[in-house]
Design an enzyme around this catalytic site. Structure first.
Site, short mmCIF file in Angstrom:
data_model
loop_
_atom_site.label_atom_id
_atom_site.label_comp_id
_atom_site.label_asym_id
_atom_site.label_seq_id
_atom_site.Cartn_x
_atom_site.Cartn_y
_atom_site.Cartn_z
N ARG A 69 0.85 -1.19 0.00
CA ARG A 69 0.00 0.00 0.00
C ARG A 69 0.89 1.24 0.00
NH1 ARG A 69 -2.45 -3.48 3.84
NH2 ARG A 69 -4.62 -4.03 3.34
N LYS A 92 -2.98 -1.33 8.35
CA LYS A 92 -4.43 -1.19 8.25
C LYS A 92 -5.17 -2.23 9.10
CE LYS A 92 -8.07 -0.62 4.80
NZ LYS A 92 -8.38 -0.58 3.34
N ARG A 135 -0.70 -1.63 -6.79
CA ARG A 135 -1.15 -2.75 -5.94
C ARG A 135 -2.18 -3.62 -6.67
NH1 ARG A 135 -1.47 -4.25 -0.50
NH2 ARG A 135 -3.54 -4.66 0.37
N HIS A 141 -4.59 -8.85 3.03
CA HIS A 141 -6.04 -8.70 3.17
C HIS A 141 -6.57 -9.62 4.26
CE1 HIS A 141 -6.67 -6.99 -1.15
NE2 HIS A 141 -6.43 -6.06 -0.27
N TYR A 159 -9.63 -5.90 -6.05
CA TYR A 159 -8.28 -5.76 -6.58
C TYR A 159 -8.00 -6.58 -7.84
CZ TYR A 159 -6.82 -3.04 -2.58
OH TYR A 159 -6.69 -2.04 -1.66
#
Length: 396
Positions: free
Chosen positions: A208, A249, A338, A361, A371
């Site tokens: 990211r 994240k 990404r 993820h 994605y």
């Protein structure tokens, strides 16, 4: 003899100076012994009495009497000033922009106690024509929290915003993915860019942008340990991001990734270039231990990264044969390195579960739905496996 009014019935008289009827209500005494008197005014007797009844009803409900002129703007301004204490500066700035752009101009003049669910529904419906669903959720959240704070301070009896659902907004721009040929061209076009290593590592590891910018050299191992059992390859530790907490994240976003050879070479070049930058900057250099920096050692800004990335993309068409007819650099953002990582691996037949682990993820659903842009036209996994399990018909 006229009957005396009961306590709290109030009075009604004409005010020549204001040219309005004034209704008054005596609500007893405060702790200091001072009489509590509330007033309401109107152009007619009926209007003044109606407002007086609202005052008395609020009093019976045990609520303080909110100022009759307290507006939605007052509530939103109060929330922005006091309700975001301790929040990250970026969060405060974002909420302030949303309120000043979308909430206050449309609803700010409305008296808070007169704000209805219909008002909010109409406002959201109008905004849905120009904003995405996510943006609609954000502006509704701002208004909801502002009114909730006002309600907790007895400025309004209930929060009508909570009664209103967010409509579907305009569809946002779907993220895109580079093809393998385009990705190769991007890497070549980036060779003379100060972001060369940044682009290579982003595209070849799927990091990211908020994970790449704070990357530190002490989280990068370009040698590995070939004598370890099992062998430890060159790798990067993705443990930080530019979020206010400094963490990634999600928990699954904390991961350690082996580096492809091309990324190792790019990082070695970056280390050498950074040494020359340090010499050129002299006393202006700020040592932060960062891998990707500005010319004076400070952390890269997202907008500057995006701007340089688009400069690189502008050179790509010349490297492609045939040149793409529709290639607009400003249509791309750095996060699409990404999506390209995910799509290229998927196109190569890598399992979606493994790709999900690589990009950090929490589930494969996000990897697939958001994605992965390139999907093999024919899924061959089952046929290949069955060919191995059920050999060719021996009768043939």
């Amino acid at each position: 003899m006229a009957k005396r009014r009961s306590r709290g019935d109030g009075g009604l008289h004409w005010d020549d100076r204001r040219q309005r009827w004034i209704a008054t209500a005596s609500l007893g005494y405060d702790p200091s012994g001072k009489r509590i008197v509330k007033r309401a005014s109107g152009r007619t007797k009926t209007a003044a009495k109606t407002k007086l009844k609202e005052v008395l009803r609020d009093y019976e409900d045990g609520l303080a009497i909110a100022p009759t002129g307290y507006t939605v703007k007052d509530a939103v301004t109060d929330w922005l000033k006091y309700g975001l204490a301790g929040r990250d500066e970026t969060t405060v700035t974002t909420n302030t922009i949303l309120c000043n752009t979308h909430v206050i101009p449309a609803l700010g003049a409305r008296k808070l106690r007169d704000l209805s669910a219909d008002d909010v529904d109409k406002w959201l419906a109008d905004k849905s024509k120009v904003l995405s669903t996510r943006s609609l959720e954000a502006i509704r959240s701002c208004l909801n929290r502002a009114v909730r704070r006002a309600m907790a301070r007895d400025k309004v009896k209930r929060n009508v915003v909570e009664l209103c659902a967010v409509p579907a907004g305009r569809p946002g721009r779907p993220s895109k993915s580079l093809t393998l040929k385009q990705a190769e061209a991007v890497l070549v076009a980036a060779e003379d860019s100060p972001l060369y290593a940044y682009i290579v590592v982003s595209l070849l590891t799927g990091g990211r942008t908020e994970e790449m910018r704070p990357r530190r050299w002490d989280h990068v191992d370009l040698e590995g340990d070939p004598n370890a059992i099992p062998e430890i390859p060159p790798h990067i530790a993705v443990w930080r991001s530019v979020r206010s907490s400094g963490d990634t994240k999600t928990k699954k976003s904390r991961r350690t990734l082996a580096l492809p050879g091309r990324a190792i070479d790019a990082l070695k070049i970056q280390r050498e270039r950074q040494g020359w930058q340090r010499v050129a900057a002299g006393d202006q250099w700020q040592e932060n231990g960062l891998v990707f920096t500005s010319a004076v050692g400070t952390e890269l800004d997202a907008a500057n990264v995006r701007r340089e990335f688009r400069k690189i993309l502008a050179r790509v068409p010349k490297l492609l044969d045939p040149q793409p007819h529709e290639w607009e650099p400003n249509d791309w953002t750095t996060r699409e390195t990404r999506t390209s990582f995910v799509s290229i691996l998927s196109d190569r037949g890598i399992a979606i579960e493994e790709i999900s682990r690589l990009v950090g993820h929490s589930s494969t659903a996000v990897t697939e739905e958001v994605y992965r842009k390139q999907i093999p036209p024919v899924i061959q996994t089952g046929a290949v496996a069955m060919d191995e399990i059920f050999k060719a018909d021996p009768r043939r």
